[in-house]
Design an enzyme around this catalytic site. Structure first.
Site, PDB file in Angstrom:
ATOM      1  N   ASN A 173       2.177  -4.435  -3.498  1.00  0.00           N
ATOM      2  CA  ASN A 173       0.790  -4.879  -3.327  1.00  0.00           C
ATOM      3  C   ASN A 173      -0.059  -3.652  -2.984  1.00  0.00           C
ATOM      4  OD1 ASN A 173      -1.038  -7.152  -3.067  1.00  0.00           O
ATOM      5  ND2 ASN A 173      -1.012  -6.846  -0.846  1.00  0.00           N
ATOM      6  N   GLU A 188       0.801  -1.233   0.000  1.00  0.00           N
ATOM      7  CA  GLU A 188       0.000   0.000   0.000  1.00  0.00           C
ATOM      8  C   GLU A 188       0.833   1.283   0.000  1.00  0.00           C
ATOM      9  OE1 GLU A 188      -2.800  -0.540   3.219  1.00  0.00           O
ATOM     10  OE2 GLU A 188      -3.739  -2.243   2.231  1.00  0.00           O
ATOM     11  N   ASP A 190     -12.010 -10.068  -1.824  1.00  0.00           N
ATOM     12  CA  ASP A 190     -13.236 -10.359  -1.063  1.00  0.00           C
ATOM     13  C   ASP A 190     -14.329  -9.387  -1.504  1.00  0.00           C
ATOM     14  OD1 ASP A 190     -12.204  -8.167   0.386  1.00  0.00           O
ATOM     15  OD2 ASP A 190     -11.853  -9.318   2.219  1.00  0.00           O
ATOM     16  N   HIS A 237     -10.042  -5.731  -2.835  1.00  0.00           N
ATOM     17  CA  HIS A 237     -11.094  -5.605  -1.818  1.00  0.00           C
ATOM     18  C   HIS A 237     -12.198  -4.761  -2.472  1.00  0.00           C
ATOM     19  CE1 HIS A 237      -8.734  -7.414   1.338  1.00  0.00           C
ATOM     20  NE2 HIS A 237      -7.751  -6.580   1.115  1.00  0.00           N
ATOM     21  N   GLU A 254      -5.919 -10.323  -2.590  1.00  0.00           N
ATOM     22  CA  GLU A 254      -6.708 -10.257  -1.344  1.00  0.00           C
ATOM     23  C   GLU A 254      -8.209 -10.142  -1.634  1.00  0.00           C
ATOM     24  OE1 GLU A 254      -5.265  -7.335   1.475  1.00  0.00           O
ATOM     25  OE2 GLU A 254      -3.170  -7.763   1.017  1.00  0.00           O
TER      26      GLU A 254
HETATM   27  C1  XIL Z   1      -5.939  -7.316   7.690  1.00  0.00           C
HETATM   28  C2  XIL Z   1      -6.222  -8.610   8.430  1.00  0.00           C
HETATM   29  O1  XIL Z   1      -7.131  -9.360   7.673  1.00  0.00           O
HETATM   30  C3  XIL Z   1      -6.763  -8.332   9.801  1.00  0.00           C
HETATM   31  O2  XIL Z   1      -6.903  -9.540  10.524  1.00  0.00           O
HETATM   32  C4  XIL Z   1      -5.827  -7.392  10.532  1.00  0.00           C
HETATM   33  O3  XIL Z   1      -6.360  -7.075  11.770  1.00  0.00           O
HETATM   34  C5  XIL Z   1      -5.619  -6.142   9.731  1.00  0.00           C
HETATM   35  O4  XIL Z   1      -5.104  -6.491   8.454  1.00  0.00           O
HETATM   36  N1  XIL Z   1      -4.819  -5.031   3.269  1.00  0.00           N
HETATM   37  C6  XIL Z   1      -3.776  -5.861   3.610  1.00  0.00           C
HETATM   38  C7  XIL Z   1      -3.958  -6.880   4.663  1.00  0.00           C
HETATM   39  O5  XIL Z   1      -2.734  -5.833   2.947  1.00  0.00           O
HETATM   40  O6  XIL Z   1      -2.776  -7.138   5.376  1.00  0.00           O
HETATM   41  C8  XIL Z   1      -5.065  -6.516   5.622  1.00  0.00           C
HETATM   42  O7  XIL Z   1      -5.281  -7.603   6.489  1.00  0.00           O
HETATM   43  C9  XIL Z   1      -6.313  -6.147   4.866  1.00  0.00           C
HETATM   44  C10 XIL Z   1      -6.066  -4.958   3.973  1.00  0.00           C
END
Ligand code: XIL
Length: 349
Positions: free
Chosen positions: A197, A154, A265, A233, A263
């Site tokens: 990422n 990020e 979802d 996301h 990631e």
């Molecule tokens: C999130 C986890 O899923 C949680 O359990 C934690 O508390 C916070 O981080 N982007 C990312 C991930 O790169 O590492 C994050 O994961 C979600 C957003």
């Protein structure tokens, strides 16, 4: 659009698929088509909970794992110079025992930093030393088992400015922290695939342009960088069409990079629409993203951020993942597999 026939895979890949058990790939007519690796982020406490459904689903369906929190800096280096790899090692052991790939997540990020680091006051020279030592130690520890790393997570600001995120590393070291991190990771494991990422780069906008500028700068400086991770996301009312995501991914692959969805979802949100309609809409979103990765030859994997709605950072009631909380596969699961070209023997209810 992708067809339904699964592609021709090398014998080695078919052998690995057979080991995975529930996934079966069959030979087809299109030698150029590729099947992305299916992955999931893992919650260690669920893995060790004794509920066999968690581990069984993971090992029978998925081929790649990402530790959800265990490789982050606050967990790995809770005190300066004291490293704790034990929880991450247990995930790696599970992955190895089941022939799965491990994505290392994440080395340098502005979040989930240890308190000693956030509360200290550092000169640029000190923080550079901390950054390099952290990367060196973590990448070296996992040299035999983790061949891809989210080196920088990020880095782009999410405020529409198109600037770099002003996290601790940026504020103290300046924009050069990104190249420093990538070079340190490369030195620690020259064979590892190095990722940037990012989130909200799954749709066109200033963030995509900013990430492209960053990548071009890094390339011009010959900084080692192999892959762009698209977190994905997304939401039912904010997601890319296959065409939109394919075009974005190709802007990066044209620069010589590979891409992955890292990631994914899709939370259901808070509308009063009937659940079966929401689940159908969710499946369509999964299909759009799965198809994009299938169509971009350099898209090597699709990882969801968890796999069962029983364990998700967004809350179980959001049902964002391919399996329900009771571990039954949802429409999203079948849609994703079909779009990505992966055949499953998990029976469709
Ligand atoms: C999130 C986890 O899923 C949680 O359990 C934690 O508390 C916070 O981080 N982007 C990312 C991930 O790169 O590492 C994050 O994961 C979600 C957003």
């Amino acid at each position: 659009m992708c067809d339904d026939a699964a592609p021709l895979l090398p014998v080695r890949a078919i052998g690995l698929a057979a080991i995975a058990g529930a996934l079966v790939f069959t030979a087809g007519a299109a030698p150029k088509a590729h099947v992305p690796l299916l992955g999931a982020a893992v919650n260690l406490s669920f893995l060790e909970s004794g509920d066999a459904r968690y581990a069984d689903t993971l090992r029978s369906v998925y081929r790649s794992l990402t530790p959800e929190i265990e490789m982050k800096m606050d967990k790995v280096q809770p005190e300066r110079g004291r490293f704790d790899f034990a929880p991450a090692d247990r995930i790696v052991a599970f992955a190895r025992a089941n022939g799965m790939r491990v994505r290392g997540h994440t080395l340098i990020w502005g979040k989930q930093l240890p308190a000693w680091l956030e509360q200290g006051s550092w000169t640029a020279a000190e923080l550079k030393q901390i950054l390099v030592a952290h990367i060196q130690t973590e990448v070296a520890h996992f040299r035999g088992s983790v061949r891809q790393w989210d080196v920088v997570n990020e880095p782009i600001a999410d405020d529409g400015s198109g600037r770099l995120e002003p996290n601790l590393w940026y504020r103290v070291i300046g924009p050069g922290y990104i190249a420093l991190a990538l070079r340190a990771a490369h030195r620690a494991n020259p064979a590892a695939k190095l990722f940037i990422n990012e989130f909200n780069t799954d749709r066109n906008g200033v963030k995509v342009e900013a990430l492209l500028r960053l990548v071009k700068r890094l390339k011009a400086q010959r900084v080692p960088l192999n892959v762009i991770g698209f977190q994905a996301h997304v939401r039912l009312d904010w997601y890319p069409s296959t065409q939109e995501l394919t075009k974005i991914m190709r802007r990066f692959t044209r620069l010589g990079l590979r891409v992955e969805v890292t990631e994914l979802d899709v939370p259901l949100g808070s509308s009063s629409t009937p659940l079966d309609e929401l689940l159908a809409a969710q499946a369509r979103v999964y299909a759009q993203i799965g198809s994009a990765c299938r169509q971009v030859t350099a898209c090597d994997g699709i990882t969801t951020w968890g796999f069962t709605d029983a364990s998700t950072w967004l809350g179980t009631d959001q049902r964002p993942l391919p399996f329900a909380a009771d571990y039954t596969p949802k429409p999203a699961f079948f849609a994703l597999l079909k779009a990505a070209g992966v055949r499953s023997t998990v029976p469709q209810p």
